[in-house]
Design an enzyme around this catalytic site. Sequence first.
Site, PDB file in Angstrom:
ATOM      1  N   ARG A  68       0.840  -1.184   0.000  1.00  0.00           N
ATOM      2  CA  ARG A  68       0.000   0.000   0.000  1.00  0.00           C
ATOM      3  C   ARG A  68       0.880   1.241   0.000  1.00  0.00           C
ATOM      4  NH1 ARG A  68      -3.077  -3.163  -1.238  1.00  0.00           N
ATOM      5  NH2 ARG A  68      -5.110  -3.740  -0.402  1.00  0.00           N
ATOM      6  N   GLU A  94      -2.017   7.651  -6.751  1.00  0.00           N
ATOM      7  CA  GLU A  94      -2.108   6.839  -7.970  1.00  0.00           C
ATOM      8  C   GLU A  94      -3.344   7.266  -8.749  1.00  0.00           C
ATOM      9  OE1 GLU A  94      -1.973   2.638  -7.202  1.00  0.00           O
ATOM     10  OE2 GLU A  94      -0.318   2.825  -5.777  1.00  0.00           O
ATOM     11  N   HIS A 153       1.702  -0.429 -10.083  1.00  0.00           N
ATOM     12  CA  HIS A 153       0.693  -1.178  -9.325  1.00  0.00           C
ATOM     13  C   HIS A 153       0.226  -2.396 -10.127  1.00  0.00           C
ATOM     14  CE1 HIS A 153      -2.562  -0.713  -5.996  1.00  0.00           C
ATOM     15  NE2 HIS A 153      -2.251  -1.982  -6.195  1.00  0.00           N
TER      16      HIS A 153
END
Length: 324
Positions: free
Chosen positions: A242, A271, A289
């Site tokens: 995270r 993001e 990611h």
Amino acid sequence: MPTTAPRLIRSIRLLDAAEARIASEFTAPPPPQSPLATDALLALAHEYQPTAMLVTHMTPLRATDIAALPECVKLVATVSVGLDHLDLAALHARGITVSNTPDVLTDCNADLSMMLILAASRRAAEYFTLVKTGWTRPLGLGDMLGHRVTGKRLGIVGMGRIGQAVARRARGFDMEILYHNRSRLPPEHEAGATYYAQLEDMLPQCDILTLHAPAQSSGAPLMDERTLSLLPRGAVLVNAARGKLVDESALMNALRSGHLAGAGLDVYQTEPNPNPELVAMPNVFTTPHTGSATVETRTAMCMLALDNVAALAAGRPLPSRVTP
């Protein structure tokens, strides 16, 4: 198509195999051409009156959104392990069941974490840039030296499914495994790893630190100026969990000063627009990611989400229900 086929909507087009299954087993509108924003998903829910909604982290559902859902919605199936984008308390308060997709992405996330460990330790970003932009002279004996991974001490924060899978891979590099977790694992799951009840006690022992924990409930970063300073000089930090776990300003300072030799990052505080100063640093290896981004894993995630919809419709226990 039988009229009893479960009615569902999805916030994003699923992989081809899952879309074929939807066409065969469910009643659903055509897949969206691009990911739906939350308000568009809510409008579709009122128009289509589905029993289930499939979502991803790109379509968050907060308390006000959940209050606006039609009564027909009985299941929100997220095609993810993480639940940060859902207000679970609000969903459960409305009697809406929630499911996610654990287990099926464990191996691919662990594979990516090992890639980040190797790439950050061996200066892969710098090597890639050098060759792509013009490698014009042989490297000298002491030029652009990275750090060996084999035999190093690997600290793992969060020894759940993914953390344990990373440990199994790291043992192939003869790494010494240290870990910090909310509770100690049984000996058969530890497999010789050393447990630290206090993170601060483990950090000074880590040549490489990899994060596999959920975000802290307070929202505060786990790795900030103080905790980063506890790592040995020349350590490497990896985060595929995270973005909120790391104070990126403190990380950049540690990288600039040489306190950290490098970092491997798959997640960021913001993001999909991470701090450009951070990602431009030469000793940071970055990926967007993509921990679960393989055909096999993303297909399995989609299929597990649909398995939960089918189980709800049939009155069977859900294979991956999120309990209150």
